[in-house]
Structures are given as C-alpha cells and as structure tokens.
Design an enzyme around this catalytic site. Structure first.
Site, mmCIF file in Angstrom:
data_model
loop_
_atom_site.group_PDB
_atom_site.id
_atom_site.type_symbol
_atom_site.label_atom_id
_atom_site.label_comp_id
_atom_site.label_asym_id
_atom_site.label_seq_id
_atom_site.Cartn_x
_atom_site.Cartn_y
_atom_site.Cartn_z
ATOM 1 N N LYS A 1 0.836 -1.208 0.000
ATOM 2 C CA LYS A 1 0.000 0.000 0.000
ATOM 3 C C LYS A 1 0.871 1.259 0.000
ATOM 4 O O LYS A 1 0.392 2.367 0.148
ATOM 5 C CB LYS A 1 -0.901 0.004 1.250
ATOM 6 C CG LYS A 1 -1.968 -1.049 1.230
ATOM 7 C CD LYS A 1 -2.821 -1.208 2.480
ATOM 8 C CE LYS A 1 -2.878 -0.229 3.508
ATOM 9 N NZ LYS A 1 -3.746 -0.578 4.659
ATOM 10 N N LYS B 1 2.687 2.241 2.305
ATOM 11 C CA LYS B 1 2.378 2.876 3.586
ATOM 12 C C LYS B 1 3.252 2.205 4.640
ATOM 13 O O LYS B 1 3.240 0.988 4.760
ATOM 14 C CB LYS B 1 0.889 2.641 3.879
ATOM 15 C CG LYS B 1 0.323 3.398 5.039
ATOM 16 C CD LYS B 1 -1.211 3.335 5.016
ATOM 17 C CE LYS B 1 -1.802 4.285 6.038
ATOM 18 N NZ LYS B 1 -3.246 4.407 5.910
HETATM 19 N N1 C2G Z 1 -10.417 6.771 8.990
HETATM 20 C C1 C2G Z 1 -11.428 7.683 9.311
HETATM 21 N N2 C2G Z 1 -11.085 8.934 9.709
HETATM 22 C C2 C2G Z 1 -9.779 9.298 9.811
HETATM 23 C C3 C2G Z 1 -8.759 8.376 9.502
HETATM 24 C C4 C2G Z 1 -9.106 7.099 9.094
HETATM 25 O O1 C2G Z 1 -12.629 7.358 9.212
HETATM 26 N N3 C2G Z 1 -9.489 10.570 10.220
HETATM 27 C C5 C2G Z 1 -10.830 5.425 8.552
HETATM 28 C C6 C2G Z 1 -10.364 5.103 7.133
HETATM 29 O O2 C2G Z 1 -11.270 5.649 6.168
HETATM 30 C C7 C2G Z 1 -10.389 3.578 7.146
HETATM 31 C C8 C2G Z 1 -10.033 3.252 8.612
HETATM 32 O O3 C2G Z 1 -10.238 4.444 9.372
HETATM 33 O O4 C2G Z 1 -11.703 3.095 6.862
HETATM 34 C C9 C2G Z 1 -8.586 2.800 8.766
HETATM 35 O O5 C2G Z 1 -7.763 3.814 8.214
HETATM 36 P P1 C2G Z 1 -6.223 3.421 7.834
HETATM 37 O O6 C2G Z 1 -5.607 2.737 8.969
HETATM 38 O O7 C2G Z 1 -5.603 4.641 7.234
HETATM 39 O O8 C2G Z 1 -6.477 2.310 6.714
HETATM 40 P P2 C2G Z 1 -6.168 2.403 5.156
HETATM 41 O O9 C2G Z 1 -4.752 2.726 4.933
HETATM 42 O O10 C2G Z 1 -7.222 3.263 4.569
HETATM 43 O O11 C2G Z 1 -6.327 0.862 4.722
HETATM 44 O O12 C2G Z 1 -7.937 -2.771 2.182
HETATM 45 C C10 C2G Z 1 -8.266 -1.529 2.771
HETATM 46 C C11 C2G Z 1 -7.064 -0.913 3.420
HETATM 47 O O13 C2G Z 1 -6.419 -1.805 4.301
HETATM 48 C C12 C2G Z 1 -7.484 0.350 4.157
#
Ligand code: C2G
Length: 136
Positions: free
Chosen positions: A44, A46
């Site tokens: 990702k 990340k």
């Molecule tokens: N999220 C949120 N508000 C934020 C930050 C994150 O609602 N201020 C939500 C994201 O939209 C996601 C969840 O929290 O639904 C987890 O966020 P991340 O850990 O950044 O996950 P991500 O990198 O988006 O990975 O296959 C899908 C991926 O694994 C998602």
C-alpha cells in the site's frame, strides 16, 4: 448475528479510527477487522510506526472489535466475507466506490471520515517535536 467487516492499518490509533470502528460495530452485532500486515503495508506504499503485533494488540483491546485477522492482499476480501459470513463491509468514504464490487456478497457502506486527524499528521507533528528537542 449480523457481522460487520472492515480493513485498515490502524497505526497510532486516534479518534478517527475509533469513530469508524464504533460506527461500524453499531451497524451490527459483531465487528471483524482485517488488519494490514507489515508486508501488505509496503504494497500500500504505507509504512507504520507500530508493527503488526503491536497494532493487533491495540485493536483487540477495543470493546467495539471482536476479531482481528491479517490483511495480506487486496484480493482476500471476498474470501474473508465468506469465511466470517459478513453482512456489511464498511470503510471510510476516502475509499468511496473502490469496493462496490463486493456488493454481490454483502452490503457495502462508506462512512464519513473524521476530519482533521490522521496518522500522517500525527507522525509529522512527532517529527517536528523530535527536531525541536534535537536543537535544544
Ligand atoms: N479513517 C477515518 N477517519 C480518519 C482516519 C481514518 O474514518 N481521520 C478510517 C479510514 O477511512 C479507514 C479506517 O479508518 O476506513 C482505517 O484507516 P487506515 O488505517 O488509514 O487504513 P487504510 O490505509 O485506509 O487501509 O484494504 C483496505 C485498506 O487496508 C485500508
């Protein structure tokens, strides 16, 4: 038993993650979370400050979360939905439309992100503090 499924990295847990997990759990009776492995995070593009085991321990301590399992690929979601008999797939709306193909297997819901907080911003703030301390 209505099962909700979601996925993420959940590094340096903050209110945005908690809001998402709480609202996802409120959609049903059980919440299962696919937690991105350290290797999948590289896919990702990340990096996470905390490794998988640390992030898993934190998620498992949250009362809204019932099961945490590793997310190791983009392609595993359909199998996970079948394995956990998930009724609803939930993600933050930054993913709007990206997982609509799963609607053949279960309901797909995108919830509004919590504004003005992100792991990236927290890491940048931490970096700035470290720099200030170094120059004291
Ligand atoms: N999220 C949120 N508000 C934020 C930050 C994150 O609602 N201020 C939500 C994201 O939209 C996601 C969840 O929290 O639904 C987890 O966020 P991340 O850990 O950044 O996950 P991500 O990198 O988006 O990975 O296959 C899908 C991926 O694994 C998602």
């Amino acid at each position: 038993m209505k099962t909700i499924i979601t996925y993420g990295t959940f590094d340096i847990l903050h209110a945005g993650h908690i809001n998402l997990l709480r609202r996802a759990r409120e959609c049903g009776d059980r919440l299962v979370v696919g937690l991105s492995s350290d290797e999948f995070n590289q896919c990702k593009h990340k990096s996470s400050l905390l490794n998988y085991d640390n992030r898993k321990a934190v998620l498992e301590a949250i009362r809204f979360v019932d099961v945490v399992f590793p997310e190791q690929s983009w392609e595993q979601k359909a199998d996970d939905i079948r394995r956990y008999r998930a009724d609803v797939f939930v993600m933050g709306h930054d993913w709007l439309g990206k997982f609509d193909f799963l609607s053949e297997l279960c309901e797909v819901k995108y919830l509004p992100r919590t504004p003005e907080i992100s792991t990236t911003e927290i890491r940048q703030s931490l970096g700035a503090v470290v720099q200030q301390v170094k120059h004291v």
